[in-house]
Design a protein around this motif. Sequence first.
Motif, PDB file in Angstrom:
ATOM      1  N   LEU A  80      40.978  43.930  34.215  1.00  0.00           N
ATOM      2  CA  LEU A  80      39.673  43.327  33.948  1.00  0.00           C
ATOM      3  C   LEU A  80      38.674  43.580  35.054  1.00  0.00           C
ATOM      4  CD1 LEU A  80      40.926  39.932  32.558  1.00  0.00           C
ATOM      5  CD2 LEU A  80      39.848  41.783  31.280  1.00  0.00           C
ATOM      6  N   GLY A  81      39.055  44.409  36.015  1.00  0.00           N
ATOM      7  CA  GLY A  81      38.205  44.667  37.157  1.00  0.00           C
ATOM      8  C   GLY A  81      38.748  43.949  38.379  1.00  0.00           C
ATOM      9  N   PRO A  82      38.052  44.085  39.499  1.00  0.00           N
ATOM     10  CA  PRO A  82      38.549  43.489  40.731  1.00  0.00           C
ATOM     11  C   PRO A  82      38.443  41.969  40.728  1.00  0.00           C
ATOM     12  CG  PRO A  82      36.499  44.684  41.121  1.00  0.00           C
ATOM     13  CD  PRO A  82      36.860  44.895  39.693  1.00  0.00           C
ATOM     14  N   LEU A  83      39.472  41.333  41.288  1.00  0.00           N
ATOM     15  CA  LEU A  83      39.491  39.888  41.508  1.00  0.00           C
ATOM     16  C   LEU A  83      39.412  39.650  43.007  1.00  0.00           C
ATOM     17  CD1 LEU A  83      42.382  38.325  39.349  1.00  0.00           C
ATOM     18  CD2 LEU A  83      39.937  37.898  39.140  1.00  0.00           C
ATOM     19  N   ALA A  84      38.550  38.741  43.415  1.00  0.00           N
ATOM     20  CA  ALA A  84      38.483  38.329  44.805  1.00  0.00           C
ATOM     21  C   ALA A  84      39.285  37.051  44.970  1.00  0.00           C
ATOM     22  CB  ALA A  84      37.035  38.100  45.224  1.00  0.00           C
ATOM     23  N   LEU A  85      40.218  37.054  45.887  1.00  0.00           N
ATOM     24  CA  LEU A  85      41.027  35.887  46.217  1.00  0.00           C
ATOM     25  C   LEU A  85      40.565  35.388  47.572  1.00  0.00           C
ATOM     26  CD1 LEU A  85      42.698  37.726  44.273  1.00  0.00           C
ATOM     27  CD2 LEU A  85      44.723  36.770  45.311  1.00  0.00           C
ATOM     28  N   THR A  86      40.319  34.104  47.664  1.00  0.00           N
ATOM     29  CA  THR A  86      39.877  33.505  48.913  1.00  0.00           C
ATOM     30  C   THR A  86      40.755  32.304  49.208  1.00  0.00           C
ATOM     31  OG1 THR A  86      37.606  34.162  48.412  1.00  0.00           O
ATOM     32  CG2 THR A  86      37.899  32.531  50.159  1.00  0.00           C
ATOM     33  N   GLY A  87      41.114  32.143  50.462  1.00  0.00           N
ATOM     34  CA  GLY A  87      41.923  30.995  50.845  1.00  0.00           C
ATOM     35  C   GLY A  87      42.118  30.932  52.340  1.00  0.00           C
ATOM     36  N   SER A  88      42.882  29.935  52.730  1.00  0.00           N
ATOM     37  CA  SER A  88      43.189  29.708  54.139  1.00  0.00           C
ATOM     38  C   SER A  88      44.607  29.163  54.209  1.00  0.00           C
ATOM     39  CB  SER A  88      42.200  28.702  54.736  1.00  0.00           C
ATOM     40  OG  SER A  88      42.405  27.429  54.142  1.00  0.00           O
ATOM     41  N   ASP A  89      45.005  28.755  55.385  1.00  0.00           N
ATOM     42  CA  ASP A  89      46.333  28.161  55.522  1.00  0.00           C
ATOM     43  C   ASP A  89      46.474  26.897  54.679  1.00  0.00           C
ATOM     44  OD1 ASP A  89      47.176  30.171  57.224  1.00  0.00           O
ATOM     45  OD2 ASP A  89      46.629  29.062  59.037  1.00  0.00           O
ATOM     46  N   ALA A  90      45.370  26.269  54.325  1.00  0.00           N
ATOM     47  CA  ALA A  90      45.399  25.065  53.490  1.00  0.00           C
ATOM     48  C   ALA A  90      45.724  25.386  52.038  1.00  0.00           C
ATOM     49  CB  ALA A  90      44.068  24.328  53.573  1.00  0.00           C
ATOM     50  N   GLY A  91      45.458  26.622  51.598  1.00  0.00           N
ATOM     51  CA  GLY A  91      45.757  27.016  50.234  1.00  0.00           C
ATOM     52  C   GLY A  91      44.701  27.923  49.642  1.00  0.00           C
ATOM     53  N   LEU A  92      44.914  28.277  48.405  1.00  0.00           N
ATOM     54  CA  LEU A  92      44.009  29.149  47.661  1.00  0.00           C
ATOM     55  C   LEU A  92      42.769  28.359  47.263  1.00  0.00           C
ATOM     56  CD1 LEU A  92      43.785  32.001  46.318  1.00  0.00           C
ATOM     57  CD2 LEU A  92      44.841  30.969  44.290  1.00  0.00           C
ATOM     58  N   SER A  93      41.588  28.884  47.598  1.00  0.00           N
ATOM     59  CA  SER A  93      40.363  28.149  47.287  1.00  0.00           C
ATOM     60  C   SER A  93      39.546  28.779  46.169  1.00  0.00           C
ATOM     61  CB  SER A  93      39.492  27.992  48.531  1.00  0.00           C
ATOM     62  OG  SER A  93      39.162  29.245  49.082  1.00  0.00           O
ATOM     63  N   ALA A  94      39.720  30.077  45.923  1.00  0.00           N
ATOM     64  CA  ALA A  94      38.940  30.707  44.857  1.00  0.00           C
ATOM     65  C   ALA A  94      39.625  31.973  44.363  1.00  0.00           C
ATOM     66  CB  ALA A  94      37.533  31.038  45.341  1.00  0.00           C
ATOM     67  N   VAL A  95      39.504  32.171  43.067  1.00  0.00           N
ATOM     68  CA  VAL A  95      39.863  33.429  42.414  1.00  0.00           C
ATOM     69  C   VAL A  95      38.694  33.733  41.499  1.00  0.00           C
ATOM     70  CG1 VAL A  95      41.436  34.606  40.839  1.00  0.00           C
ATOM     71  CG2 VAL A  95      42.354  32.954  42.490  1.00  0.00           C
ATOM     72  N   SER A  96      38.001  34.814  41.775  1.00  0.00           N
ATOM     73  CA  SER A  96      36.807  35.104  40.990  1.00  0.00           C
ATOM     74  C   SER A  96      36.703  36.585  40.667  1.00  0.00           C
ATOM     75  CB  SER A  96      35.553  34.619  41.723  1.00  0.00           C
ATOM     76  OG  SER A  96      35.522  35.114  43.035  1.00  0.00           O
ATOM     77  N   TYR A 119      46.880  24.869  46.484  1.00  0.00           N
ATOM     78  CA  TYR A 119      45.463  24.997  46.194  1.00  0.00           C
ATOM     79  C   TYR A 119      44.620  24.179  47.161  1.00  0.00           C
ATOM     80  CZ  TYR A 119      47.651  26.559  41.913  1.00  0.00           C
ATOM     81  OH  TYR A 119      48.440  27.216  41.014  1.00  0.00           O
ATOM     82  N   ALA A 120      43.466  24.706  47.487  1.00  0.00           N
ATOM     83  CA  ALA A 120      42.517  24.014  48.363  1.00  0.00           C
ATOM     84  C   ALA A 120      41.098  24.379  47.944  1.00  0.00           C
ATOM     85  CB  ALA A 120      42.773  24.395  49.818  1.00  0.00           C
ATOM     86  N   LEU A 167      39.179  28.655  40.249  1.00  0.00           N
ATOM     87  CA  LEU A 167      40.413  29.442  40.292  1.00  0.00           C
ATOM     88  C   LEU A 167      40.696  30.087  38.937  1.00  0.00           C
ATOM     89  CD1 LEU A 167      42.489  26.954  42.441  1.00  0.00           C
ATOM     90  CD2 LEU A 167      41.705  29.204  43.150  1.00  0.00           C
ATOM     91  N   ALA A 168      39.893  31.095  38.612  1.00  0.00           N
ATOM     92  CA  ALA A 168      40.061  31.809  37.337  1.00  0.00           C
ATOM     93  C   ALA A 168      41.502  32.266  37.183  1.00  0.00           C
ATOM     94  CB  ALA A 168      39.120  33.016  37.296  1.00  0.00           C
ATOM     95  N   ILE A 169      41.971  32.254  35.976  1.00  0.00           N
ATOM     96  CA  ILE A 169      43.304  32.676  35.555  1.00  0.00           C
ATOM     97  C   ILE A 169      44.372  31.701  36.040  1.00  0.00           C
ATOM     98  CG2 ILE A 169      45.071  34.495  35.547  1.00  0.00           C
ATOM     99  CD1 ILE A 169      42.735  36.494  35.866  1.00  0.00           C
ATOM    100  N   VAL A 170      44.375  31.378  37.328  1.00  0.00           N
ATOM    101  CA  VAL A 170      45.386  30.499  37.890  1.00  0.00           C
ATOM    102  C   VAL A 170      45.275  29.103  37.272  1.00  0.00           C
ATOM    103  CG1 VAL A 170      46.218  29.454  40.031  1.00  0.00           C
ATOM    104  CG2 VAL A 170      45.468  31.834  40.022  1.00  0.00           C
ATOM    105  N   TRP A 171      44.072  28.570  37.199  1.00  0.00           N
ATOM    106  CA  TRP A 171      43.803  27.361  36.429  1.00  0.00           C
ATOM    107  C   TRP A 171      43.173  27.883  35.135  1.00  0.00           C
ATOM    108  CZ3 TRP A 171      41.130  24.050  40.770  1.00  0.00           C
ATOM    109  CH2 TRP A 171      42.105  23.567  41.655  1.00  0.00           C
ATOM    110  N   PRO A 172      43.965  27.972  34.067  1.00  0.00           N
ATOM    111  CA  PRO A 172      43.627  28.796  32.904  1.00  0.00           C
ATOM    112  C   PRO A 172      42.517  28.265  32.002  1.00  0.00           C
ATOM    113  CG  PRO A 172      45.640  27.591  32.492  1.00  0.00           C
ATOM    114  CD  PRO A 172      45.262  27.298  33.924  1.00  0.00           C
TER     115      PRO A 172
END
Length: 163
Positions: A12-28, A68-69, A120-125
């Motif tokens: 579906l094209g590139p997904l950007a994953l963003t997060g830190s040690d606290a957890g995943l904050s974004a999937v876009s 998740y964060a 959190l696209a896809i991950v939270w469906p």
Amino acid sequence: MNNATAILLTPLGPLALTGSDAGLSAVSFLNETAEATAPTAISDCLRPAHQQLRAYFQRELRDFNLTYAPAFGTDFQRQVWQALTGIGYGRTASYFDVARLLNNPKSVRAVGAANGQNPLAIVWPCHRVIGADGSLTGYAGGMHRKKWLLEFEQPVRQGGLFG
């Protein structure tokens, strides 16, 4: 805590994953071209999300097990996003189904608004939420992606959230 970012190339094209040690904050979804992050350059905090999303697109994983964060969200939005995780792979639910699950059947529009703000696209469906009449409704990643994701999961479709 510093945020890390990784790019995963998907059908579906590139997904950007963003997060830190606290957890995943974004999937876009990115609407521009991007290069995948080299495996050796993926931050340890994003490695599980990267691996699990890659496995999802290879049909090797249906349920995500991540920390998740999200960087934002009201209590209500977080309740809606948590409810999305109960819509199993290959299933769909209406906005009314989600509102009813939250014991707030009059909150259909608010559920729709929260769904549209899902970080959190896809991950939270949120792509599995459809209109009460079965029609495809809005999707922040674009309707073509929602349609693709539902068709991708179609081989195991088992009915609605409660079916």
